[in-house]
Write an enzyme that holds these catalytic residues in place. Structure first.
Site, PDB file in Angstrom:
ATOM      1  N   ARG A  88       0.845  -1.190   0.000  1.00  0.00           N
ATOM      2  CA  ARG A  88       0.000   0.000   0.000  1.00  0.00           C
ATOM      3  C   ARG A  88       0.884   1.245   0.000  1.00  0.00           C
ATOM      4  O   ARG A  88       2.017   1.218   0.478  1.00  0.00           O
ATOM      5  CB  ARG A  88      -0.913   0.004   1.225  1.00  0.00           C
ATOM      6  CG  ARG A  88      -1.819  -1.228   1.337  1.00  0.00           C
ATOM      7  CD  ARG A  88      -2.588  -1.221   2.640  1.00  0.00           C
ATOM      8  NE  ARG A  88      -3.465  -2.379   2.775  1.00  0.00           N
ATOM      9  CZ  ARG A  88      -3.117  -3.531   3.344  1.00  0.00           C
ATOM     10  NH1 ARG A  88      -1.894  -3.662   3.857  1.00  0.00           N
ATOM     11  NH2 ARG A  88      -3.967  -4.536   3.414  1.00  0.00           N
TER      12      ARG A  88
ATOM     13  N   LYS B 199      -1.471  -3.019   8.086  1.00  0.00           N
ATOM     14  CA  LYS B 199      -2.611  -2.652   8.926  1.00  0.00           C
ATOM     15  C   LYS B 199      -2.565  -3.429  10.234  1.00  0.00           C
ATOM     16  O   LYS B 199      -2.200  -4.600  10.264  1.00  0.00           O
ATOM     17  CB  LYS B 199      -3.924  -2.931   8.197  1.00  0.00           C
ATOM     18  CG  LYS B 199      -4.178  -1.998   7.013  1.00  0.00           C
ATOM     19  CD  LYS B 199      -5.535  -2.253   6.402  1.00  0.00           C
ATOM     20  CE  LYS B 199      -5.846  -1.257   5.279  1.00  0.00           C
ATOM     21  NZ  LYS B 199      -7.177  -1.499   4.685  1.00  0.00           N
TER      22      LYS B 199
ATOM     23  N   HIS C   7      -3.054   2.329  -5.700  1.00  0.00           N
ATOM     24  CA  HIS C   7      -3.773   1.083  -5.431  1.00  0.00           C
ATOM     25  C   HIS C   7      -3.992   0.284  -6.715  1.00  0.00           C
ATOM     26  O   HIS C   7      -4.116  -0.929  -6.681  1.00  0.00           O
ATOM     27  CB  HIS C   7      -5.106   1.369  -4.746  1.00  0.00           C
ATOM     28  CG  HIS C   7      -5.439   0.392  -3.666  1.00  0.00           C
ATOM     29  ND1 HIS C   7      -4.672   0.253  -2.524  1.00  0.00           N
ATOM     30  CD2 HIS C   7      -6.432  -0.530  -3.555  1.00  0.00           C
ATOM     31  CE1 HIS C   7      -5.201  -0.688  -1.757  1.00  0.00           C
ATOM     32  NE2 HIS C   7      -6.260  -1.183  -2.362  1.00  0.00           N
TER      33      HIS C   7
ATOM     34  N   ARG D 282      -1.118  -1.916  -7.009  1.00  0.00           N
ATOM     35  CA  ARG D 282      -1.293  -3.061  -6.101  1.00  0.00           C
ATOM     36  C   ARG D 282      -2.209  -4.105  -6.743  1.00  0.00           C
ATOM     37  O   ARG D 282      -1.920  -5.299  -6.726  1.00  0.00           O
ATOM     38  CB  ARG D 282      -1.873  -2.551  -4.779  1.00  0.00           C
ATOM     39  CG  ARG D 282      -2.155  -3.612  -3.726  1.00  0.00           C
ATOM     40  CD  ARG D 282      -2.537  -2.899  -2.424  1.00  0.00           C
ATOM     41  NE  ARG D 282      -3.178  -3.753  -1.454  1.00  0.00           N
ATOM     42  CZ  ARG D 282      -2.538  -4.505  -0.566  1.00  0.00           C
ATOM     43  NH1 ARG D 282      -1.213  -4.540  -0.568  1.00  0.00           N
ATOM     44  NH2 ARG D 282      -3.196  -5.225   0.318  1.00  0.00           N
TER      45      ARG D 282
ATOM     46  N   HIS E  56      -3.240  -9.478   3.351  1.00  0.00           N
ATOM     47  CA  HIS E  56      -4.654  -9.600   3.681  1.00  0.00           C
ATOM     48  C   HIS E  56      -4.826 -10.572   4.839  1.00  0.00           C
ATOM     49  O   HIS E  56      -4.225 -11.656   4.847  1.00  0.00           O
ATOM     50  CB  HIS E  56      -5.444 -10.118   2.471  1.00  0.00           C
ATOM     51  CG  HIS E  56      -5.650  -9.097   1.410  1.00  0.00           C
ATOM     52  ND1 HIS E  56      -5.941  -9.415   0.100  1.00  0.00           N
ATOM     53  CD2 HIS E  56      -5.611  -7.735   1.447  1.00  0.00           C
ATOM     54  CE1 HIS E  56      -6.067  -8.312  -0.608  1.00  0.00           C
ATOM     55  NE2 HIS E  56      -5.874  -7.285   0.185  1.00  0.00           N
TER      56      HIS E  56
ATOM     57  N   TYR F  52      -9.363 -10.631  -6.908  1.00  0.00           N
ATOM     58  CA  TYR F  52      -8.385 -10.645  -7.995  1.00  0.00           C
ATOM     59  C   TYR F  52      -8.581 -11.850  -8.905  1.00  0.00           C
ATOM     60  O   TYR F  52      -8.217 -11.804 -10.074  1.00  0.00           O
ATOM     61  CB  TYR F  52      -6.973 -10.625  -7.416  1.00  0.00           C
ATOM     62  CG  TYR F  52      -6.717  -9.386  -6.605  1.00  0.00           C
ATOM     63  CD1 TYR F  52      -6.579  -8.151  -7.224  1.00  0.00           C
ATOM     64  CD2 TYR F  52      -6.661  -9.434  -5.227  1.00  0.00           C
ATOM     65  CE1 TYR F  52      -6.382  -7.001  -6.487  1.00  0.00           C
ATOM     66  CE2 TYR F  52      -6.462  -8.279  -4.475  1.00  0.00           C
ATOM     67  CZ  TYR F  52      -6.323  -7.073  -5.110  1.00  0.00           C
ATOM     68  OH  TYR F  52      -6.146  -5.945  -4.375  1.00  0.00           O
TER      69      TYR F  52
END
Length: 288
Positions: free
Chosen positions: A141, A165, A234, A237, A260, A269
């Site tokens: 990110r 995150k 993004h 990404r 993730h 995806y």
């Protein structure tokens, strides 16, 4: 609200961006309650639903309402724990189903042309090239890229250490072209931009401090737009993940690559790849 903010960042590990978003939403909720002579101790499902309905009537999108529901759930859980609410109404709040659009990605030829066309000479151009190469090579990110320090690159293993995150750390492989672009930046660009006060940041802004997210986004648009392949960070990404899957990588590996926490976040995806497969089928199959 100050205690709740500390709870979000300190105990739950939410990012500063998430904390700001939650506090903005909940300030609106508390103002709405105050206008009706209510307080946080009166929170229940009908009050929250009425507030959300007014937001929808004012034009709020489904994603905005979903974020507000998540913010309220976090607040009511906290208030219940603190004894301010007798029961937690949060679990009874339904999250609106969002229509997830397929991400826009560059095809592999576009990505190659965009990156190979670069001939950076100035410090800013060197940084732009390195930023784009690293984003595409690692799928990280843009906020993760801006948080990188010089020591996060491990040249002995060709990897980069990323803090994602929830302060979750992961190690991501980096390809040779991206490493070469970063080397060019650190050797010829970074020394020209560094401030008198030393900083560990890998990428620097105009004033010599750590590169900000907004400037990194502008770098991506400027670099890719110059070759007719404009994309947001993004989008790079998304492109990295899609190209990995198209190249035969398994979904679990791509999940780890992207950081993730759930495979459900990565499954979108596979839809991108299926759409491309359908297009190729319709163009090439005699019975399509």
């Amino acid at each position: 609200m100050e205690r709740f903010s500390a709870h979000l960042s300190g105990e739950l590990g939410r990012s500063p961006h998430t904390v700001r978003g939650y506090l903005a939403d909940l300030t609106s909720l508390l103002a709405d309650l105050d206008a009706r002579g209510r307080t946080a101790s009166d929170l229940d499902v009908p009050l929250v639903r009425a507030w959300l309905a007014r937001a929808r009537a004012a034009g709020a999108s489904r994603s905005t309402v979903a974020r507000r529901v998540a913010a309220v759930r976090a607040l009511t859980r906290y208030l219940h724990r603190e004894g301010i609410l007798a029961t937690d109404p949060g679990p009874r709040l339904a999250t609106p189903r969002q229509q997830r659009a397929l991400p826009t990605v560059l095809d592999e030829d576009q990505a190659a042309r965009a990156l190979e066309a670069a001939d950076p000479t100035t410090p800013t151009e060197l940084r732009r090239h390195a930023v784009v190469e690293l984003l595409y090579a690692t799928g990280i990110r843009v906020a993760e890229l801006c948080a990188l320090d010089l020591t996060d690159l491990d040249r002995s293993r060709d990897t980069v250490r990323v803090l994602g995150k929830g302060d979750k750390e992961r190690t991501v492989p980096v390809g040779a072209p991206a490493l070469e672009a970063v080397d060019a930046w650190t050797a010829r660009g970074r020394p020209e931009m560094v401030a008198p006060t030393p900083t560990r940041a890998l990428f620097l802004g105009a004033r010599g401090g750590r590169l900000g997210v907004r400037q990194a986004r502008e770098d991506v648009h400027a670099h890719l737009g110059a070759v007719g392949a404009d994309s947001a960070p993004h989008g790079l990404r998304h492109s990295a993940a899609t190209h990995l899957l198209n190249g035969g990588a398994d979904l679990r590996s791509v999940q780890e690559f992207l950081g993730h926490s759930s495979p459900r976040s990565t499954q979108i995806y596979t839809h991108v790849s299926v759409e491309r497969l359908r297009t190729a089928y319709q163009q090439a199959h005699p019975r399509a």
